[in-house]
Each structure stands twice: as structure tokens, then as C-alpha cells.
Design a protein around this motif. Sequence first.
Motif, PDB file in Angstrom:
ATOM      1  N   PRO A  70      13.471  12.914  12.455  1.00  0.00           N
ATOM      2  CA  PRO A  70      14.408  11.964  13.049  1.00  0.00           C
ATOM      3  C   PRO A  70      13.963  10.523  12.756  1.00  0.00           C
ATOM      4  O   PRO A  70      12.813  10.277  12.399  1.00  0.00           O
ATOM      5  CB  PRO A  70      14.323  12.241  14.551  1.00  0.00           C
ATOM      6  N   TYR A  71      14.886   9.597  12.906  1.00  0.00           N
ATOM      7  CA  TYR A  71      14.604   8.192  12.592  1.00  0.00           C
ATOM      8  C   TYR A  71      13.351   7.722  13.317  1.00  0.00           C
ATOM      9  O   TYR A  71      13.241   7.817  14.530  1.00  0.00           O
ATOM     10  CB  TYR A  71      15.802   7.323  12.981  1.00  0.00           C
ATOM     11  N   ASN A  72      12.384   7.242  12.530  1.00  0.00           N
ATOM     12  CA  ASN A  72      11.125   6.745  13.064  1.00  0.00           C
ATOM     13  C   ASN A  72      10.879   5.371  12.437  1.00  0.00           C
ATOM     14  O   ASN A  72      10.534   5.276  11.259  1.00  0.00           O
ATOM     15  CB  ASN A  72       9.999   7.713  12.709  1.00  0.00           C
ATOM     16  N   PRO A  73      11.069   4.281  13.224  1.00  0.00           N
ATOM     17  CA  PRO A  73      10.935   2.946  12.636  1.00  0.00           C
ATOM     18  C   PRO A  73       9.544   2.659  12.074  1.00  0.00           C
ATOM     19  O   PRO A  73       9.404   1.962  11.072  1.00  0.00           O
ATOM     20  CB  PRO A  73      11.266   1.998  13.778  1.00  0.00           C
ATOM     21  N   GLU A  74       8.517   3.225  12.683  1.00  0.00           N
ATOM     22  CA  GLU A  74       7.147   2.988  12.192  1.00  0.00           C
ATOM     23  C   GLU A  74       6.943   3.641  10.830  1.00  0.00           C
ATOM     24  O   GLU A  74       6.357   3.047   9.930  1.00  0.00           O
ATOM     25  CB  GLU A  74       6.133   3.533  13.198  1.00  0.00           C
ATOM     26  N   LYS A  75       7.447   4.858  10.656  1.00  0.00           N
ATOM     27  CA  LYS A  75       7.320   5.543   9.368  1.00  0.00           C
ATOM     28  C   LYS A  75       8.154   4.837   8.303  1.00  0.00           C
ATOM     29  O   LYS A  75       7.716   4.701   7.159  1.00  0.00           O
ATOM     30  CB  LYS A  75       7.752   6.999   9.495  1.00  0.00           C
ATOM     31  N   LEU A  76       9.345   4.379   8.677  1.00  0.00           N
ATOM     32  CA  LEU A  76      10.192   3.646   7.734  1.00  0.00           C
ATOM     33  C   LEU A  76       9.515   2.355   7.288  1.00  0.00           C
ATOM     34  O   LEU A  76       9.550   1.998   6.116  1.00  0.00           O
ATOM     35  CB  LEU A  76      11.556   3.348   8.358  1.00  0.00           C
ATOM     36  N   LYS A  77       8.851   1.681   8.217  1.00  0.00           N
ATOM     37  CA  LYS A  77       8.130   0.441   7.890  1.00  0.00           C
ATOM     38  C   LYS A  77       7.017   0.725   6.878  1.00  0.00           C
ATOM     39  O   LYS A  77       6.856  -0.009   5.902  1.00  0.00           O
ATOM     40  CB  LYS A  77       7.555  -0.173   9.165  1.00  0.00           C
ATOM     41  N   LYS A  78       6.256   1.807   7.109  1.00  0.00           N
ATOM     42  CA  LYS A  78       5.195   2.177   6.170  1.00  0.00           C
ATOM     43  C   LYS A  78       5.773   2.525   4.799  1.00  0.00           C
ATOM     44  O   LYS A  78       5.225   2.134   3.773  1.00  0.00           O
ATOM     45  CB  LYS A  78       4.399   3.374   6.697  1.00  0.00           C
ATOM     46  N   THR A  79       6.887   3.259   4.799  1.00  0.00           N
ATOM     47  CA  THR A  79       7.520   3.627   3.535  1.00  0.00           C
ATOM     48  C   THR A  79       7.925   2.394   2.747  1.00  0.00           C
ATOM     49  O   THR A  79       7.694   2.295   1.541  1.00  0.00           O
ATOM     50  CB  THR A  79       8.749   4.517   3.793  1.00  0.00           C
ATOM     51  N   VAL A  80       8.529   1.423   3.429  1.00  0.00           N
ATOM     52  CA  VAL A  80       8.984   0.199   2.764  1.00  0.00           C
ATOM     53  C   VAL A  80       7.783  -0.616   2.257  1.00  0.00           C
ATOM     54  O   VAL A  80       7.787  -1.102   1.123  1.00  0.00           O
ATOM     55  CB  VAL A  80       9.864  -0.641   3.705  1.00  0.00           C
ATOM     56  N   ILE A  81       6.740  -0.746   3.069  1.00  0.00           N
ATOM     57  CA  ILE A  81       5.563  -1.525   2.666  1.00  0.00           C
ATOM     58  C   ILE A  81       4.870  -0.883   1.468  1.00  0.00           C
ATOM     59  O   ILE A  81       4.593  -1.547   0.464  1.00  0.00           O
ATOM     60  CB  ILE A  81       4.578  -1.687   3.844  1.00  0.00           C
ATOM     61  N   TYR A  82       4.608   0.422   1.549  1.00  0.00           N
ATOM     62  CA  TYR A  82       3.919   1.099   0.438  1.00  0.00           C
ATOM     63  C   TYR A  82       4.802   1.136  -0.811  1.00  0.00           C
ATOM     64  O   TYR A  82       4.311   1.015  -1.937  1.00  0.00           O
ATOM     65  CB  TYR A  82       3.494   2.508   0.831  1.00  0.00           C
ATOM     66  N   GLY A  83       6.103   1.302  -0.622  1.00  0.00           N
ATOM     67  CA  GLY A  83       7.020   1.276  -1.753  1.00  0.00           C
ATOM     68  C   GLY A  83       7.052  -0.091  -2.418  1.00  0.00           C
ATOM     69  O   GLY A  83       7.095  -0.198  -3.646  1.00  0.00           O
ATOM     70  N   ALA A  84       7.017  -1.155  -1.604  1.00  0.00           N
ATOM     71  CA  ALA A  84       7.026  -2.516  -2.155  1.00  0.00           C
ATOM     72  C   ALA A  84       5.737  -2.790  -2.933  1.00  0.00           C
ATOM     73  O   ALA A  84       5.780  -3.374  -4.021  1.00  0.00           O
ATOM     74  CB  ALA A  84       7.200  -3.542  -1.043  1.00  0.00           C
ATOM     75  N   ILE A  85       4.611  -2.370  -2.396  1.00  0.00           N
ATOM     76  CA  ILE A  85       3.330  -2.566  -3.092  1.00  0.00           C
ATOM     77  C   ILE A  85       3.337  -1.821  -4.427  1.00  0.00           C
ATOM     78  O   ILE A  85       2.977  -2.379  -5.475  1.00  0.00           O
ATOM     79  CB  ILE A  85       2.145  -2.107  -2.205  1.00  0.00           C
ATOM     80  N   THR A  86       3.768  -0.565  -4.402  1.00  0.00           N
ATOM     81  CA  THR A  86       3.839   0.223  -5.628  1.00  0.00           C
ATOM     82  C   THR A  86       4.808  -0.400  -6.624  1.00  0.00           C
ATOM     83  O   THR A  86       4.532  -0.480  -7.827  1.00  0.00           O
ATOM     84  CB  THR A  86       4.269   1.667  -5.309  1.00  0.00           C
ATOM     85  N   GLY A  87       5.960  -0.862  -6.130  1.00  0.00           N
ATOM     86  CA  GLY A  87       6.956  -1.488  -6.988  1.00  0.00           C
ATOM     87  C   GLY A  87       6.458  -2.766  -7.635  1.00  0.00           C
ATOM     88  O   GLY A  87       6.731  -3.029  -8.806  1.00  0.00           O
ATOM     89  N   ILE A  88       5.711  -3.567  -6.881  1.00  0.00           N
ATOM     90  CA  ILE A  88       5.162  -4.817  -7.436  1.00  0.00           C
ATOM     91  C   ILE A  88       4.165  -4.520  -8.544  1.00  0.00           C
ATOM     92  O   ILE A  88       4.188  -5.158  -9.608  1.00  0.00           O
ATOM     93  CB  ILE A  88       4.540  -5.675  -6.310  1.00  0.00           C
ATOM     94  N   ILE A  89       3.298  -3.546  -8.309  1.00  0.00           N
ATOM     95  CA  ILE A  89       2.322  -3.172  -9.332  1.00  0.00           C
ATOM     96  C   ILE A  89       3.036  -2.667 -10.586  1.00  0.00           C
ATOM     97  O   ILE A  89       2.696  -3.056 -11.719  1.00  0.00           O
ATOM     98  CB  ILE A  89       1.332  -2.114  -8.790  1.00  0.00           C
TER      99      ILE A  89
END
Length: 95
Positions: A61-80
Amino acid sequence: MNNQVKSTIFLFIAPMIWGVAFVMQCMVDTAAIGTLTFNAGRFFLGAISLIPIIFIFEKEPYNPEKLKKTVIYGAITGIILFVASEFQMYGISIN
């Protein structure tokens, strides 16, 4: 469809997308558009296309903390990946 079939399909699609992107990098006229503009557009379209995928494959189910981690780690990976792709594109454009 079981996980092994899904994994095989994704492992087949990923290199195809990567290969097409590389060919397009070689074909683009960097003098007209510039390497940074090309990569920015490419990665912007990639990021936009991932938004529905994140929500489709979310099992819990929707979990804002997990979504935040997904976005942060995805952004870091995307930048690299963006920086690596920019170096590759710049290297291709040098004659």
C-alpha cells in the motif's frame, strides 16, 4: 506470468533500448543540438516514463517514506548515469 519469465523479458528489452540509444547518440548532429541538450531530453523522457512504472509495480500500500527513498535513490542513480552518458556522448562527438 512467473518472475523468471518477467526477468528474462526485461533482460532482453534493456540491452535493446541501450543499443538503440547508443546508435541514436552516434547519429545525432551534435553541432546543431549539442550533447547536453540531447542527453537532457533523453533522460527527461526516461524519467517521465518511469513514473507510471513505479506505481504499477508497487506491491505494498502507499507508503510515503518508501516512495521518498525510491525517488532519492532513483535520482542519484539517474544523475550518475546521466554524467556517464554525457561523457560518452562528448567522446563520440569529438572528431
